[in-house]
Design an enzyme around this catalytic site. Structure first.
Site, PDB file in Angstrom:
ATOM      1  N   TYR A 113      41.127  59.672  31.980  1.00 45.03           N
ATOM      2  CA  TYR A 113      41.894  60.687  31.568  1.00 45.03           C
ATOM      3  C   TYR A 113      43.255  60.144  31.256  1.00 45.03           C
ATOM      4  O   TYR A 113      44.151  60.212  32.302  1.00 45.03           O
ATOM      5  CB  TYR A 113      42.126  61.740  32.455  1.00 45.03           C
ATOM      6  CG  TYR A 113      40.738  62.585  32.529  1.00 45.03           C
ATOM      7  CD1 TYR A 113      40.298  63.619  31.932  1.00 45.03           C
ATOM      8  CD2 TYR A 113      39.502  62.171  33.334  1.00 45.03           C
ATOM      9  CE1 TYR A 113      39.111  64.314  31.904  1.00 45.03           C
ATOM     10  CE2 TYR A 113      38.206  62.532  33.444  1.00 45.03           C
ATOM     11  CZ  TYR A 113      38.232  63.669  32.555  1.00 45.03           C
ATOM     12  OH  TYR A 113      37.041  64.421  32.666  1.00 45.03           O
ATOM     13  N   ILE A 175      37.061  44.180  26.547  1.00 47.14           N
ATOM     14  CA  ILE A 175      36.728  45.462  25.562  1.00 47.14           C
ATOM     15  C   ILE A 175      36.173  46.447  26.427  1.00 47.14           C
ATOM     16  O   ILE A 175      35.097  46.447  27.020  1.00 47.14           O
ATOM     17  CB  ILE A 175      35.904  44.733  24.483  1.00 47.14           C
ATOM     18  CG1 ILE A 175      36.618  43.554  23.707  1.00 47.14           C
ATOM     19  CG2 ILE A 175      35.750  45.943  23.530  1.00 47.14           C
ATOM     20  CD1 ILE A 175      35.786  42.841  22.698  1.00 47.14           C
ATOM     21  N   GLY A 238      27.191  34.287  37.171  1.00 47.80           N
ATOM     22  CA  GLY A 238      28.442  33.071  37.345  1.00 47.80           C
ATOM     23  C   GLY A 238      29.170  32.795  36.397  1.00 47.80           C
ATOM     24  O   GLY A 238      29.560  34.032  35.447  1.00 47.80           O
ATOM     25  N   GLY A 265      36.100  41.090  37.761  1.00 45.69           N
ATOM     26  CA  GLY A 265      36.609  39.968  36.829  1.00 45.69           C
ATOM     27  C   GLY A 265      38.099  39.773  36.857  1.00 45.69           C
ATOM     28  O   GLY A 265      38.719  38.639  36.567  1.00 45.69           O
ATOM     29  N   ASP A 266      38.759  40.765  37.440  1.00 49.97           N
ATOM     30  CA  ASP A 266      40.376  40.608  37.688  1.00 49.97           C
ATOM     31  C   ASP A 266      40.536  39.598  38.945  1.00 49.97           C
ATOM     32  O   ASP A 266      41.513  38.857  38.714  1.00 49.97           O
ATOM     33  CB  ASP A 266      41.068  42.091  37.860  1.00 49.97           C
ATOM     34  CG  ASP A 266      40.714  43.057  36.569  1.00 49.97           C
ATOM     35  OD1 ASP A 266      40.474  42.396  35.600  1.00 49.97           O
ATOM     36  OD2 ASP A 266      40.848  44.164  37.026  1.00 49.97           O
TER      37      ASP A 266
HETATM   38  O1  KDG Z   1      39.135  45.639  35.291  1.00 41.22           O
HETATM   39  C1  KDG Z   1      38.961  46.888  36.085  1.00 41.22           C
HETATM   40  C2  KDG Z   1      39.558  47.770  35.142  1.00 41.22           C
HETATM   41  O2  KDG Z   1      38.897  48.155  34.072  1.00 41.22           O
HETATM   42  C3  KDG Z   1      39.757  49.311  35.681  1.00 41.22           C
HETATM   43  O3  KDG Z   1      40.240  49.312  36.938  1.00 41.22           O
HETATM   44  C4  KDG Z   1      40.302  50.232  35.021  1.00 41.22           C
HETATM   45  O4  KDG Z   1      42.263  48.974  34.082  1.00 41.22           O
HETATM   46  C5  KDG Z   1      41.111  49.669  33.758  1.00 41.22           C
HETATM   47  C6  KDG Z   1      40.899  50.409  32.339  1.00 41.22           C
HETATM   48  O5  KDG Z   1      41.669  50.422  31.803  1.00 41.22           O
HETATM   49  O6  KDG Z   1      39.721  50.271  32.009  1.00 41.22           O
END
Ligand code: KDG
Length: 324
Positions: A113, A175, A238, A265-266
């Protein structure tokens, strides 16, 4: 609190939303309890950088509303410099829900949202070029590019400032097909790959971007577009990395109990960038980044379990001990 004249090592820019993470599995319409978290890919990386021992700032816009105050307080509480965040009185803070284990057990479905959110109105005027150019790393992702034309212009200005100041540009392709089509993602992101010193991607994204899901082949194609380092994340398999100087490394993921994969991933990106700032080699950087990603998935929320450098060492010692 950091003053406006203080600079940070890692600058990130993008949207942070309130995440409402379902407490129970199944279709959202039957879920009555949610856990609230602050989550956004770029601020997750900023939190990760702070945990790994660096100073980090996050540039964004939040709604001038309760959710915006929550996100602002949360990130400030984590030690992220929020001095370049503004409150927009004409748009709301973005929000998303996480539906768990349905319809595919073990997978989450995200409902955004965020259309017209405050962060989607980020524009070049939000970029303090001195702040970006004095950093060591500027990091952003494909998500910010997907939000709006003005977000893209803000990214362009920030990248230009980073390059002018000699800051490394780090870009995660990230993406999100709920935000744009594969064709548009490919068209837009392709224009940014060459600006990245470090490019993070995963096998689904590399398939969309260069038609290649095999990590070494994808990395080779992406390296030929300009980055100095390409890292291909492979989730539970990995990660693979290669540099323009011919270095290559592949490391398996660590096995951990998985509670919530969002944000892994972050955590990986932040740890990898930290290792490179610390001068660690490609192989060790992948080990540490895989460990950070593994720890992140062990709890709900994107950033709560992103580890410090010391916790990664403890995790690795424990793992080595267990497997000997
Ligand atoms: O990497 C995690 C993010 O994808 C999630 O927290 C939500 O930032 C986000 C997004 O824009 O999808």
């Amino acid at each position: 609190m950091r003053g406006r004249n203080e600079m940070v090592e890692v600058v990130t820019m993008g949207e942070t939303m309130v995440q409402l993470n379902a407490f129970t599995p199944g279709p959202l319409r039957y879920v009555n309890y949610f856990e609230k978290h602050a989550a956004g890919t770029e601020s997750n990386v900023a939190v990760g950088a702070v945990r790994m021992g660096h100073s980090a700032g996050w540039i964004s816009r939040l709604g001038d509303d309760e959710l915006g105050r929550y996100v602002h307080n949360f990130l400030r509480g984590e030690g992220v410099d929020v001095s370049r965040v503004t409150f927009d009185t004409e748009a709301a803070t973005g929000l998303y829900f996480v539906q768990r284990d349905y319809p595919v057990p073990g997978k989450s479905v995200i409902y955004y949202y965020r259309k017209g959110s405050a962060a989607s109105r980020l524009s070049p005027e939000d970029i303090d070029t001195g702040y970006v150019s004095s950093a060591k790393v500027y990091h952003t992702t494909g998500i910010t590019l997907a939000l709006s034309g003005s977000c893209r212009e803000a990214v362009d200005k920030a990248i230009e400032a980073a390059v002018d100041g000699g800051a490394e540009v780090s870009f995660d392709t990230n993406i999100r097909l709920k935000l744009w089509s594969p064709e548009e993602a490919r068209r837009v992101i392709s224009g940014y790959i060459g600006s990245a010193d470090t490019l993070f991607t995963d096998t689904q994204d590399s398939e969309i971007l260069v038609g290649e899901g095999d990590p070494p082949a994808a990395a080779e194609k992406l390296l030929s577009m300009g980055p100095r380092t390409v890292v291909v994340k492979m989730g539970e398999r990995g990660a693979y990395a290669a540099t323009s100087e011919g270095e290559k490394a592949m490391r398996p993921a660590f096995e951990v109990p998985v509670i919530d994969v969002i944000g892994a991933g972050d955590a990986f990106d932040a740890a990898f960038l930290s290792c490179r700032l610390r001068g660690l080699d490609l192989d060790r950087s992948l080990v540490v980044a895989n460990a950070a990603g593994a720890l992140c998935v062990t709890v709900r929320g994107d950033v709560e379990a992103i580890p410090s450098f010391e916790d990664v060492q403890r995790f690795l010692e424990g793992k080595e001990h267990i497997f000997r």
